[in-house]
Design a protein around this motif. Structure first.
Motif, PDB file in Angstrom:
ATOM      1  N   ASN A  66     108.948-103.705 -42.656  1.00 49.66           N
ATOM      2  CA  ASN A  66     108.214-103.451 -41.425  1.00 49.66           C
ATOM      3  C   ASN A  66     107.398-102.160 -41.473  1.00 49.66           C
ATOM      4  N   SER A  67     107.770-101.250 -42.363  1.00 47.85           N
ATOM      5  CA  SER A  67     106.943-100.052 -42.524  1.00 47.85           C
ATOM      6  C   SER A  67     105.598-100.432 -43.148  1.00 47.85           C
ATOM      7  N   LYS A  68     105.643-101.335 -44.133  1.00 45.11           N
ATOM      8  CA  LYS A  68     104.404-101.848 -44.718  1.00 45.11           C
ATOM      9  C   LYS A  68     103.611-102.646 -43.684  1.00 45.11           C
ATOM     10  N   ALA A  69     104.329-103.443 -42.881  1.00 48.49           N
ATOM     11  CA  ALA A  69     103.675-104.268 -41.870  1.00 48.49           C
ATOM     12  C   ALA A  69     102.942-103.403 -40.850  1.00 48.49           C
ATOM     13  N   TYR A  70     103.502-102.251 -40.526  1.00 51.04           N
ATOM     14  CA  TYR A  70     102.855-101.341 -39.578  1.00 51.04           C
ATOM     15  C   TYR A  70     101.487-100.911 -40.097  1.00 51.04           C
ATOM     16  N   TYR A  71     101.404-100.523 -41.362  1.00 50.42           N
ATOM     17  CA  TYR A  71     100.124-100.085 -41.930  1.00 50.42           C
ATOM     18  C   TYR A  71      99.144-101.251 -42.047  1.00 50.42           C
ATOM     19  N   GLN A  72      99.657-102.437 -42.363  1.00 48.85           N
ATOM     20  CA  GLN A  72      98.790-103.608 -42.413  1.00 48.85           C
ATOM     21  C   GLN A  72      98.188-103.894 -41.037  1.00 48.85           C
ATOM     22  N   LEU A  73      99.014-103.816 -40.016  1.00 48.48           N
ATOM     23  CA  LEU A  73      98.548-104.106 -38.666  1.00 48.48           C
ATOM     24  C   LEU A  73      97.557-103.045 -38.191  1.00 48.48           C
ATOM     25  N   LYS A  74      97.826-101.812 -38.518  1.00 49.18           N
ATOM     26  CA  LYS A  74      96.909-100.742 -38.145  1.00 49.18           C
ATOM     27  C   LYS A  74      95.542-100.950 -38.812  1.00 49.18           C
ATOM     28  N   HIS A  75      95.563-101.406 -40.077  1.00 53.55           N
ATOM     29  CA  HIS A  75      94.309-101.691 -40.784  1.00 53.55           C
ATOM     30  C   HIS A  75      93.551-102.818 -40.097  1.00 53.55           C
ATOM     31  N   ILE A  76      94.243-103.859 -39.671  1.00 55.08           N
ATOM     32  CA  ILE A  76      93.602-104.978 -38.971  1.00 55.08           C
ATOM     33  C   ILE A  76      92.930-104.471 -37.693  1.00 55.08           C
ATOM     34  N   MET A  77      93.639-103.636 -36.957  1.00 56.14           N
ATOM     35  CA  MET A  77      93.091-103.117 -35.698  1.00 56.14           C
ATOM     36  C   MET A  77      91.871-102.231 -35.933  1.00 56.14           C
ATOM     37  N   LYS A  78      91.918-101.398 -36.963  1.00 50.10           N
ATOM     38  CA  LYS A  78      90.775-100.535 -37.277  1.00 50.10           C
ATOM     39  C   LYS A  78      89.564-101.358 -37.702  1.00 50.10           C
ATOM     40  N   SER A  79      89.808-102.388 -38.500  1.00 56.05           N
ATOM     41  CA  SER A  79      88.703-103.192 -39.044  1.00 56.05           C
ATOM     42  C   SER A  79      88.003-104.010 -37.968  1.00 56.05           C
ATOM     43  N   GLU A  80      88.795-104.557 -37.052  1.00 53.88           N
ATOM     44  CA  GLU A  80      88.233-105.512 -36.087  1.00 53.88           C
ATOM     45  C   GLU A  80      87.787-104.875 -34.776  1.00 53.88           C
ATOM     46  N   LYS A  81      88.328-103.680 -34.453  1.00 52.47           N
ATOM     47  CA  LYS A  81      87.953-102.979 -33.219  1.00 52.47           C
ATOM     48  C   LYS A  81      88.103-103.881 -31.982  1.00 52.47           C
ATOM     49  N   PHE A  82      89.348-104.208 -31.690  1.00 52.95           N
ATOM     50  CA  PHE A  82      89.647-105.110 -30.584  1.00 52.95           C
ATOM     51  C   PHE A  82      89.450-104.425 -29.226  1.00 52.95           C
ATOM     52  N   ASP A  83      89.158-105.255 -28.227  1.00 54.11           N
ATOM     53  CA  ASP A  83      89.025-104.770 -26.853  1.00 54.11           C
ATOM     54  C   ASP A  83      90.366-104.754 -26.131  1.00 54.11           C
ATOM     55  N   ALA A  84      91.333-105.490 -26.656  1.00 53.95           N
ATOM     56  CA  ALA A  84      92.658-105.528 -26.031  1.00 53.95           C
ATOM     57  C   ALA A  84      93.672-106.059 -27.038  1.00 53.95           C
ATOM     58  N   ILE A  85      94.942-105.696 -26.812  1.00 54.22           N
ATOM     59  CA  ILE A  85      96.062-106.171 -27.632  1.00 54.22           C
ATOM     60  C   ILE A  85      97.084-106.797 -26.701  1.00 54.22           C
ATOM     61  N   HIS A  86      97.610-107.952 -27.094  1.00 54.80           N
ATOM     62  CA  HIS A  86      98.722-108.559 -26.350  1.00 54.80           C
ATOM     63  C   HIS A  86      99.828-108.848 -27.365  1.00 54.80           C
ATOM     64  N   CYS A  87     100.945-108.142 -27.239  1.00 49.02           N
ATOM     65  CA  CYS A  87     102.002-108.285 -28.249  1.00 49.02           C
ATOM     66  C   CYS A  87     103.257-108.932 -27.677  1.00 49.02           C
ATOM     67  N   HIS A  88     104.011-109.564 -28.584  1.00 46.16           N
ATOM     68  CA  HIS A  88     105.214-110.314 -28.238  1.00 46.16           C
ATOM     69  C   HIS A  88     106.302-110.021 -29.268  1.00 46.16           C
ATOM     70  N   SER A  89     107.541-110.352 -28.895  1.00 47.62           N
ATOM     71  CA  SER A  89     108.741-110.198 -29.710  1.00 47.62           C
ATOM     72  C   SER A  89     109.105-108.728 -29.841  1.00 47.62           C
ATOM     73  N   PRO A  90     110.387-108.413 -29.978  1.00 49.82           N
ATOM     74  CA  PRO A  90     110.789-107.002 -30.047  1.00 49.82           C
ATOM     75  C   PRO A  90     110.095-106.219 -31.152  1.00 49.82           C
ATOM     76  N   ILE A  91     110.103-106.740 -32.386  1.00 50.30           N
ATOM     77  CA  ILE A  91     109.511-105.997 -33.503  1.00 50.30           C
ATOM     78  C   ILE A  91     107.985-106.041 -33.435  1.00 50.30           C
ATOM     79  N   GLY A  92     107.433-107.182 -33.057  1.00 50.01           N
ATOM     80  CA  GLY A  92     105.986-107.267 -32.866  1.00 50.01           C
ATOM     81  C   GLY A  92     105.516-106.296 -31.804  1.00 50.01           C
ATOM     82  N   GLY A  93     106.295-106.165 -30.741  1.00 56.53           N
ATOM     83  CA  GLY A  93     105.950-105.237 -29.677  1.00 56.53           C
ATOM     84  C   GLY A  93     106.009-103.791 -30.114  1.00 56.53           C
TER      85      GLY A  93
END
Length: 367
Positions: A66-93
């Motif tokens: 999940n430490s690797k997953a955090y950096y992967q997710l941060k990269h996705i967010m930086k690349s796509e520049k989303f207007d909003a995030i909607h998260c689910h599940s304890p770890i996903g949240g």
């Protein structure tokens, strides 16, 4: 075009629980992206108009991945520049809110599908999950809870706004479709018209507590019944072996994963749900929509839906005798089943998917 990222641990979240949200977001003009571990990919995902992003998230809070997953997710967010995030599940949240905080200004919605800390939960659940959810609520613009107990607890947190939105709802009209023929479905399943049909739906895991139900039916005086169990899981072999050891293997049918739940509900007489832990169970709402009396465990979520003695019975999850006696009462009393059927079909209208979509539309529009 506005872009939103829906984050979950597993991809089945999107086709099982997010179709209503996706429909609302499309109507609001959003391009919808979905991030999850897509190792559980299913062809049903192809029916959704979403852009997929795989990252190596694991459901266990103790996984180093999940430490690797955090950096992967941060990269996705930086690349796509989303207007909003909607998260689910304890770890996903957890990962989504931390990544969104690190990336910058972007409103974050978090839906808690049942906090892991609740009345009766183990101390370790409170020790791990409560402080994390309390802390991360500060990074949450909209915190959505799906049952009354969680809503009350969430109001102790310092989230932007806290909402009570009861799950994903259920399409109650779909269960009134005349095409759902009880007799034909029974014929297909090889069940006679005079057989009393008990139904339970859910993963075959310890949390769903199907062992209690199986041990309860052994005690039934009237043996003209069959128990249908829909679902898959790690305890399937154990539960099948249990029916053999109790000599009731002819009374229990393991149907596996099904796409015809509505029809099976219509073909049944009583729904039994002895789960230890729930958020707000969709299967109970489906059973209510089909007009089934419900015998369930007296836990969070179930108590929101079922009134004891009105739409069914609520019992301690481990009360084998109580489940057996309640089943026996309903087996013998057709008028009581009919009365409970009417009550449940009326009560579940409060949870119709159209109402839930309107609530979510208000939240998404406020972004």
């Amino acid at each position: 075009m506005k872009k939103i990222l829906i984050v979950s641990s597993v991809s089945r979240q999107f086709y099982l629980f997010e179709q209503g949200n996706i429909e609302v977001l499309k109507s609001l003009g959003y391009e919808i992206h979905a991030a999850a571990n897509f190792n559980d990919v299913n062809e049903r995902l192809d029916t959704l108009d979403i852009i997929r992003h795989h990252f190596d998230i694991e459901r266990s809070p103790f996984s180093f991945k999940n430490s690797k997953a955090y950096y992967q997710l941060k990269h996705i967010m930086k690349s796509e520049k989303f207007d909003a995030i909607h998260c689910h599940s304890p770890i996903g949240g957890v990962l989504a809110r931390l990544a969104a905080k690190a990336v910058g200004n972007c409103p974050v919605i978090y839906t808690a599908h049942g906090f892991h800390f609740y009345k009766g939960a183990r101390f370790i659940n409170w020790a791990i999950y409560y402080p994390v959810e309390r802390l991360l609520a500060r990074y949450t613009d909209h915190l959505i809870t799906i049952n009354k107990e969680d809503f009350k607890k969430a109001n102790e947190f310092k989230a932007g706004q806290i909402h009570y939105v009861p799950g994903i709802g259920v399409d109650t009209d779909a269960f009134n479709n005349t095409a759902l023929n009880r007799e034909m479905k029974r014929m297909e399943l090889g069940i006679s018209d005079d057989t009393f049909v008990l139904l339970s739906i859910g993963e075959l895991i310890k949390r769903k507590n199907l062992e209690t139900l199986i041990r309860a039916i052994v005690k039934l005086e009237n043996q003209n019944f069959v128990l249908l169990i829909c679902g898959r899981g790690v305890l399937e072999s154990f539960l099948k072996e249990l029916t053999v050891s109790l000599e009731i293997q002819e009374k229990v049918r393991f149907l596996g994963f099904r796409n015809d739940i509505k029809e099976i509900c219509i073909a049944s007489d009583v729904f039994v749900f002895p789960s230890y832990q729930e958020g707000l169970p969709v299967s109970v709402m489906e059973a209510m929509s089909a007009g089934l009396p419900v015998i369930a465990s007296e836990i969070r979520g179930n108590t929101d839906l079922i009134k004891n003695g009105v739409g069914g019975y609520l019992l301690s999850p481990d009360d084998i005798n109580g489940f057996s006696e309640s089943i026996q009462v309903l087996l013998e009393d057709a008028k009581l089943r009919k009365d409970m059927s009417v009550k449940n079909k009326d009560e579940v209208k409060r949870y119709d998917s159209s109402i839930i979509k309107n609530k979510m539309r208000e939240i998404y529009s406020s972004l």
